[in-house]
Design a protein around this motif. Sequence first.
Motif, mmCIF file in Angstrom:
data_model
loop_
_atom_site.group_PDB
_atom_site.id
_atom_site.type_symbol
_atom_site.label_atom_id
_atom_site.label_comp_id
_atom_site.label_asym_id
_atom_site.label_seq_id
_atom_site.Cartn_x
_atom_site.Cartn_y
_atom_site.Cartn_z
ATOM 1 N N LYS A 48 -2.760 2.936 -3.071
ATOM 2 C CA LYS A 48 -1.411 2.866 -2.505
ATOM 3 C C LYS A 48 -0.794 4.253 -2.417
ATOM 4 O O LYS A 48 -0.135 4.592 -1.428
ATOM 5 C CB LYS A 48 -0.524 1.947 -3.347
ATOM 6 N N GLU A 49 -0.989 5.059 -3.451
ATOM 7 C CA GLU A 49 -0.455 6.418 -3.449
ATOM 8 C C GLU A 49 -1.093 7.250 -2.331
ATOM 9 O O GLU A 49 -0.408 8.046 -1.672
ATOM 10 C CB GLU A 49 -0.694 7.094 -4.805
ATOM 11 N N MET A 50 -2.391 7.065 -2.127
ATOM 12 C CA MET A 50 -3.074 7.803 -1.058
ATOM 13 C C MET A 50 -2.531 7.393 0.308
ATOM 14 O O MET A 50 -2.320 8.243 1.183
ATOM 15 C CB MET A 50 -4.586 7.575 -1.130
ATOM 16 N N GLU A 51 -2.292 6.094 0.496
ATOM 17 C CA GLU A 51 -1.716 5.622 1.754
ATOM 18 C C GLU A 51 -0.319 6.206 1.964
ATOM 19 O O GLU A 51 0.024 6.641 3.059
ATOM 20 C CB GLU A 51 -1.661 4.087 1.782
ATOM 21 N N GLU A 52 0.470 6.196 0.905
ATOM 22 C CA GLU A 52 1.819 6.763 0.991
ATOM 23 C C GLU A 52 1.757 8.259 1.302
ATOM 24 O O GLU A 52 2.539 8.767 2.106
ATOM 25 C CB GLU A 52 2.577 6.519 -0.324
ATOM 26 N N LYS A 53 0.807 8.945 0.686
ATOM 27 C CA LYS A 53 0.652 10.379 0.944
ATOM 28 C C LYS A 53 0.269 10.611 2.407
ATOM 29 O O LYS A 53 0.785 11.531 3.049
ATOM 30 C CB LYS A 53 -0.418 10.958 0.016
ATOM 31 N N LYS A 54 -0.619 9.762 2.945
ATOM 32 C CA LYS A 54 -1.003 9.892 4.353
ATOM 33 C C LYS A 54 0.197 9.674 5.261
ATOM 34 O O LYS A 54 0.401 10.422 6.226
ATOM 35 C CB LYS A 54 -2.093 8.871 4.703
ATOM 36 N N LYS A 55 1.000 8.642 4.944
ATOM 37 C CA LYS A 55 2.190 8.373 5.758
ATOM 38 C C LYS A 55 3.155 9.546 5.713
ATOM 39 O O LYS A 55 3.694 9.958 6.743
ATOM 40 C CB LYS A 55 2.896 7.111 5.265
ATOM 41 N N LEU A 56 3.377 10.077 4.512
ATOM 42 C CA LEU A 56 4.293 11.211 4.372
ATOM 43 C C LEU A 56 3.763 12.450 5.094
ATOM 44 O O LEU A 56 4.523 13.191 5.713
ATOM 45 C CB LEU A 56 4.539 11.512 2.897
ATOM 46 N N SER A 57 2.460 12.645 5.022
ATOM 47 C CA SER A 57 1.853 13.783 5.709
ATOM 48 C C SER A 57 2.019 13.644 7.221
ATOM 49 O O SER A 57 2.356 14.610 7.911
ATOM 50 C CB SER A 57 0.371 13.869 5.335
ATOM 51 N N LYS A 58 1.800 12.427 7.710
ATOM 52 C CA LYS A 58 1.958 12.184 9.145
ATOM 53 C C LYS A 58 3.411 12.400 9.562
ATOM 54 O O LYS A 58 3.684 13.041 10.580
ATOM 55 C CB LYS A 58 1.521 10.756 9.479
ATOM 56 N N THR A 59 4.339 11.879 8.775
ATOM 57 C CA THR A 59 5.757 12.074 9.068
ATOM 58 C C THR A 59 6.109 13.551 9.056
ATOM 59 O O THR A 59 6.843 14.043 9.928
ATOM 60 C CB THR A 59 6.620 11.313 8.035
ATOM 61 N N ASN A 60 5.577 14.268 8.073
ATOM 62 C CA ASN A 60 5.823 15.705 7.980
ATOM 63 C C ASN A 60 5.299 16.426 9.218
ATOM 64 O O ASN A 60 5.986 17.288 9.781
ATOM 65 C CB ASN A 60 5.168 16.263 6.711
ATOM 66 N N GLU A 61 4.094 16.065 9.644
ATOM 67 C CA GLU A 61 3.532 16.685 10.852
ATOM 68 C C GLU A 61 4.397 16.390 12.070
ATOM 69 O O GLU A 61 4.633 17.278 12.895
ATOM 70 C CB GLU A 61 2.107 16.176 11.085
#
Length: 104
Positions: A48-61
């Motif tokens: 779940k943390e990895m998924e959240e990190k991916k979402k945050l990374s995508k949002t950041n990009e």
Amino acid sequence: AEKNLKLEEKITKLQQQNEELRARIEKNTVITRQLSKENANLQEYVEKEMEEKKKLSKTNEELLWKLQEEDTTSPVKLQSSPSTSFHRCPSRNSSPAKVRTLQH
């Protein structure tokens, strides 16, 4: 008779050791089950943390991309932006200066 007595004592001692080992095995089995459950929960948490990190990374990009796009088109936006206001500069010529206000 003495030999039988020693053998019976040895049997009793071995039975006690056997019971102690069975108790240890049972205790270890319980601990193993608990650790397996905890491990499964931790793996789920990490996923779940990895998924959240991916979402945050995508949002950041996406935000960085929007920011870069805004920077490259900012002169056009400054001229037609409704968020642009005029203020007098505190200099001698007293000409109006265009100032872009940031929107949050």
